[in-house]
Design a protein around this motif. Structure first.
Motif, PDB file in Angstrom:
ATOM      1  N   VAL A 180      57.046  10.219 -42.163  1.00 38.63           N
ATOM      2  CA  VAL A 180      57.648  11.540 -42.287  1.00 38.63           C
ATOM      3  C   VAL A 180      58.507  11.660 -43.547  1.00 38.63           C
ATOM      4  O   VAL A 180      58.549  12.725 -44.176  1.00 38.63           O
ATOM      5  N   THR A 191      57.479  14.262 -46.350  1.00 41.26           N
ATOM      6  CA  THR A 191      58.414  15.317 -46.741  1.00 41.26           C
ATOM      7  C   THR A 191      58.568  15.373 -48.257  1.00 41.26           C
ATOM      8  O   THR A 191      58.634  16.460 -48.851  1.00 41.26           O
ATOM      9  N   ASN A 203      54.175  13.371 -36.835  1.00 40.75           N
ATOM     10  CA  ASN A 203      55.508  13.572 -36.252  1.00 40.75           C
ATOM     11  C   ASN A 203      56.405  14.229 -37.294  1.00 40.75           C
ATOM     12  O   ASN A 203      56.993  13.552 -38.135  1.00 40.75           O
ATOM     13  N   ARG A 204      56.493  15.531 -37.225  1.00 39.87           N
ATOM     14  CA  ARG A 204      57.314  16.259 -38.197  1.00 39.87           C
ATOM     15  C   ARG A 204      58.746  16.340 -37.690  1.00 39.87           C
ATOM     16  O   ARG A 204      58.965  16.729 -36.548  1.00 39.87           O
ATOM     17  N   ASN A 205      59.689  16.008 -38.562  1.00 38.50           N
ATOM     18  CA  ASN A 205      61.089  16.200 -38.186  1.00 38.50           C
ATOM     19  C   ASN A 205      61.626  17.451 -38.868  1.00 38.50           C
ATOM     20  O   ASN A 205      60.899  18.168 -39.566  1.00 38.50           O
ATOM     21  N   VAL A 206      62.895  17.697 -38.685  1.00 37.58           N
ATOM     22  CA  VAL A 206      63.494  18.924 -39.207  1.00 37.58           C
ATOM     23  C   VAL A 206      63.416  18.983 -40.728  1.00 37.58           C
ATOM     24  O   VAL A 206      63.290  20.056 -41.326  1.00 37.58           O
ATOM     25  N   TRP A 225      59.853  20.232 -41.780  1.00 37.78           N
ATOM     26  CA  TRP A 225      59.789  21.689 -41.571  1.00 37.78           C
ATOM     27  C   TRP A 225      60.601  22.421 -42.642  1.00 37.78           C
ATOM     28  O   TRP A 225      60.142  23.416 -43.218  1.00 37.78           O
ATOM     29  N   GLN A 263      61.365  22.768 -32.238  1.00 42.10           N
ATOM     30  CA  GLN A 263      62.062  21.861 -33.143  1.00 42.10           C
ATOM     31  C   GLN A 263      63.443  22.418 -33.473  1.00 42.10           C
ATOM     32  O   GLN A 263      63.585  23.592 -33.812  1.00 42.10           O
TER      33      GLN A 263
END
Length: 706
Positions: A267, A271, A295-298, A301, A330
C-alpha cells in the motif's frame, strides 16, 4: 503476577550475603533471562525485577541495570518514569547505562532531555561517549530539528575518530537532511569509505524531502552503477522525485522496474505510484494502480482523491470520496477532507460541501485550523459568505492564513468595507499581515472602487511592514485604477514599475479599456500582452470587443484573421450548475444536454417574461457584423442563461441558484439576471472569473461595478 518473588530478606545485604559475580558472562546472569524470556508489560513487573536486583546485588551489575532501563523504556510513559527514577538513583552510570537512557528519551519523543543528559554526562566526565552514543542523539536532533546541536555532535564524532562508523554516518545524513541541509549530508556521504543500501536510501530520501528531485535521480543512477539494488523505501522516494518533476516517463520506468524485480506493490509503494501518476496528469495509470491495490488505506484513497482535485477533475474526486465513505466504509483523514472541500469549491457544490462539514463534525475528526480555513474558503466560493464569516468568528485559534482567507473572501464578494474592517481588526489582534494579506486588501479596494484606500494600503505595506510589492500587488493597483476609469494613470503606473510588467498587469489594464471603450490605450496594452503571451485568446477577444463597440468591423475582421493564422481558438464561455449533487455544464448555444428541448422552452418563457418588464438585450459585445435580430439571438443563448433556465426548471421555487462561469459575465447576462431575480423571486449567485454577483429583487451586490 508474572513470576513469584524470590524468598529474600528486605534488609540490605550484609557481609554474609553472597555477592554476585559481576564479571560473569551475559548468559550466566538471571536478570537477562527474566527480561528476555518474560514479556514485561506492566510497571509492577519491572518493580519486581528491580527489587530482586537490589536484594541480590545485581543492581551494581551495569549490563543488567542497562537492560532493565532499556526494557522499561520500551513501554508506555509509566515505564519512562520508572526508568528515569532508576537512572537518577544510579550513582556512577557507565556509558552503557547512559546510552540506554538516551535511546529511551528519543524513542519517547523527548529528544531535548536526551541532549541535556548528554551535556550532563560530559560535564561529569565519568563516562566518555562511544560509537553507540551518537546515533540516538543524532536521531533526537533530527526529530527536534536541532541543527546547531547536530553540528556540534558531528564535530565531537570527528574528534573521537568515529566518523568512519557506517551507522553513525547514516544517522548524520538523516540528521542533516531532516534539518534542511542535504548538502552537508552529501559531504558526509561522499566521505564514506563504504556504503550499504540504507546509506544510499537515506541520501536519496534526504534530497527528495528537501525538494532536490534532480539530485535524487542522479544519485540513484550512481547507486545503480555501484551495483546496489533499490528497496521499497528508495522506490517511494524516487517516485516522489518524479512527481515533483512531473516526469511521468521516468516514473513509468521505475514502475516497470518494480514489476520486473518482483517487488510487491504494497500500500505504501502503491500510494507513491498513485501520487506520481496523478501529479503527472496520467489519471488512467493512477486509477489502474489504485484499483489493483488489494488493501487500500486512507493514504491511498487520499492520494487518488487529491490527484483528481488538484487537476480540476472535481466530479471524479467527489464520486470517489462517496465510494470511500459509503461502499468501502473507509475512515478519512484531514488530507482527504481538504481535497474534497477543494473539489466542492471548484464545482460550487454547496450541498455536498455542507454534507462534508456535517461529516467532519459527526465523525469527530480533528477540527484543525487548516480544516476550518478550507471550510471558510469553500463556503465563500460556494456563495455563502455569511456561513464563512460565522466559521471565522467561531474559531478558537486563527493563523495568518485564516485572516487572509476571510479577507480575500470578502473581497471576492465585493464587500470591500468589511474586508478593510477585518484587516484593521487583524492588526489590532496582534497578527502581522504578509504579502498575501495585501493582495486580498488591494483586491477588496479594487472590487469596491476604494481608490484612496487602495493607494494608502499599497504605500503602507512598504513603509509600515517592509513588504516589497510583488507583481501581484502592482497588478491589483492597475486593476483598481482601470476599474475606476483612470486608464492613463494606470498606464503611467505600469511604466513606473521597478520591474517589467507581466501578462496579468497588462491584462488588468486591457480589461479596464474594454469597460470604458478606450481603443488607443487598449491597443497599446494588447500589443504588450501579445508580446508576452502570443497565444492568449483573451487578448484578441477583448480587443475585438473594444473594436466592435466602436463599430470598427474591419479591425475586428483583421483580428479574427490573425487568430485563424496563428491557430488560436477562443475559449468558449462555460457555465455550470449543481442540481441534486450532479454538475451540469453548458456552452454557448449548447444542445448537448439530455433535456435540451425543455431547457430551451424554459429559456423562451424566461425571455418573454423579461421583455414584458422592459428587458432589451444588450448586443454591444457581439463580435459579429450581423443584423440586430441575429445579435439578440446570440446573446439570448449564452451559457449562463441556459444554466439559469435549467436551474429554474429543476429546483424548488424558493431555492437559491448558484452558477459558476469560467469567463467574465457579460453586460446582457448581468442585466438579465437582475430581472430574473425580481420576476421569479429567486436569489441567484453567479461566480465568474473575477468575483461574485449576488442578484436579489432586481439588484446586484456589485452595484454594477465589476
Amino acid at each position: 503476577m508474572l513470576f513469584p518473588l524470590l524468598s529474600v530478606h528486605h534488609n540490605p545485604p550484609t557481609s554474609t550475603t553472597p555477592r554476585p559475580n559481576l564479571n560473569s558472562t551475559r548468559d550466566s546472569q538471571p536478570i537477562f533471562h527474566l527480561l528476555e524470556r518474560h514479556k514485561c508489560s506492566f510497571l509492577r513487573d519491572f518493580q519486581q525485577i528491580h527489587a530482586q536486583m537490589i536484594v541480590t546485588g545485581y543492581i551494581h551489575h551495569s549490563p543488567s541495570l542497562a537492560k532493565l532501563i532499556a526494557h522499561s523504556l520500551s513501554g508506555d510513559s509509566t515505564g519512562l518514569a520508572f526508568a528515569t527514577m532508576v537512572f537518577n538513583h544510579t550513582k556512577r552510570p557507565n556509558i552503557l547505562i547512559w546510552n540506554s537512557i538516551f535511546r529511551g528519551y528519543v524513542n519517547h519523543n523527548l529528544p531535548q532531555k536526551a541532549l541535556l543528559g548528554y551535556m550532563e554526562m560530559l560535564q561529569g566526565s565519568a563516562a566518555p561517549p562511544d560509537r553507540f552514543t551518537f546515533p540516538s542523539l543524532l536521531k533526537g536532533c533530527a526529530k527536534s530539528l536541532a541543527f546547531n546541536e547536530g553540528k556540534a555532535l558531528h564535530c565531537q564524532i570527528v574528534k573521537l575518530d568515529l566518523d568512519s562508523d557506517i551507522y553513525i554516518a547514516t544517522t548524520l545524513i538523516t540528521m542533516y537532511a531532516a534539518c534542511g541541509d542535504p548538502f552537508s549530508a552529501g559531504v558526509v556521504f561522499e566521505n564514506m569509505s563504504q556504503r550499504n543500501q540504507v546509506v544510499w536510501t537515506s541520501m536519496i530520501g534526504g534530497y527528495v524531502k528537501n525538494h532536490y528531485p534532480k539530485e535524487a535521480l542522479f544519485l540513484f543512477s550512481e547507486m545503480e552503477e555501484e551495483g546496489q539494488e533499490p528497496d521499497e523505501v528508495t522506490m517511494v522516494s524516487l517516485l516522489s522525485a518524479c512527481a515533483d518533476l512531473r516526469d511521468v516517463e521516468y516514473g513509468k520506468k521505475l514502475h516497470s522496474r518494480i514489476e520486473e524485480s518482483g517487488m510487491k506493490v504494497c500500500v505504501v509503494l502503491g500510494t507513491a505510484l498513485i501520487d506520481m501518476y496523478a501529479k503527472c496528469g496520467d489519471f488512467d495509470s493512477a486509477r489502474k494502480v489504485f484499483d489493483a491495490l488489494p488493501n487500500r488505506n486512507v493514504f491511498a484513497w487520499s492520494a487518488m482523491i487529491s490527484g483528481y482535485a488538484r487537476n480540476n477533475q472535481s466530479s471524479q474526486a467527489l464520486r470517489l470520496f462517496k465510494q470511500m465513505v459509503t461502499q468501502a466504509n473507509q475512515k478519512t483523514n484531514e488530507i482527504t477532507i481538504l481535497a474534497v472541500l477543494s473539489a466542492c469549491t471548484q464545482l460550487g457544490d454547496l450541498n455536498l460541501g455542507r454534507w462534508v462539514h456535517a461529516y467532519v463534525v459527526g465523525a469527530q475528526l480533528n477540527y484543525s485550523t487548516s480544516l476550518q480555513n478550507s471550510l471558510i474558503d469553500m463556503y465563500a466560493k460556494c456563495g455563502r459568505i455569511d456561513v464563512a464569516q460565522r466559521i471565522f468568528d467561531g474559531m478558537v485559534e486563527r493563523n495568518v492564513v485564516s485572516w487572509n482567507t476571510m479577507i480575500s473572501a470578502l473581497a471576492l464578494h465585493g464587500l470591500g468595507d468589511q474586508a478593510l474592517a477585518l484587516f484593521a481588526l487583524m492588526q489590532v489582534t496582534g497578527f502581522t499581515p504578509d504579502d498575501i494579506t495585501f493582495i486580498g486588501v488591494l483586491s477588496a479596494c479594487s472590487h469596491a472602487g476604494l481608490i484612496q484606500e487602495g493607494n494608502h494600503h499599497f504605500q503602507n505595506m512598504k513603509i509600515q511592514y517592509g513588504i516589497v510589492p510583488k507583481l501581484e500587488h502592482y497588478g491589483c493597483m492597475v486593476d483598481l485604477l482601470g476599474r475606476a476609469g483612470l486608464l492613463a494613470k494606470a498606464e503611467s503606473f505600469i511604466k513606473e514599475m521597478p520591474m517589467k510588467a507581466n501578462g496579468a498587469v497588462w491584462g488588468a489594464l486591457l480589461s479596464g479599456c474594454r469597460v470604458f471603450n478606450n481603443v488607443e490605450i487598449g491597443e497599446r496594452a494588447a500589443n504588450h500582452l501579445l508580446e508576452l503571451e502570443p497565444e492568449n485568446d483573451g487578448v484578441y477577444v477583448i480587443l475585438s470587443n473594444i473594436f466592435a463597440r466602436q463599430k470598427k468591423w474591419e479591425d475586428v475582421s483583421k483580428l479574427r484573421g490573425l487568430m485563424h493564422e496563428r491557430g488560436i481558438q477562443k475559449t468558449p464561455g462555460c457555465s455550470s450548475i449543481v442540481v441534486d449533487g450532479i454538475a451540469h455544464e453548458f456552452l454557448v448555444r449548447d444542445h448537448s444536454h439530455p433535456e435540451t428541448e425543455n431547457i430551451y422552452l424554459m429559456l423562451d418563457q424566461v425571455t418573454q417574461k423579461l421583455k414584458q418588464v422592459g428587458y432589451v438585450p444588450e448586443t454591444s459585445e457581439v463580435l459579429l457584423n450581423v443584423d440586430e435580430d441575429k445579435k439578440e439571438d446570440l446573446v439570448l443563448q449564452h451559457s449562463e442563461k441556459l444554466a439559469i433556465s435549467f436551474g429554474l426548471l429543476k429546483t424548488k421555487p424558493s431555492a437559491e441558484i448558484l452558477i459558476i462561469k469560467n469567463l467574465r459575465i457579460c453586460l446582457d447576462c448581468h442585466s438579465a439576471m437582475k430581472l430574473i431575480s425580481k420576476v421569479y423571486q429567486r436569489e441567484i449567485t453567479v461566480r465568474d472569473r473575477s468575483r461574485f454577483h449576488h442578484f436579489k429583487n432586481g439588484t446586484c451586490s456589485c452595484r454594477d461595478y465589476w
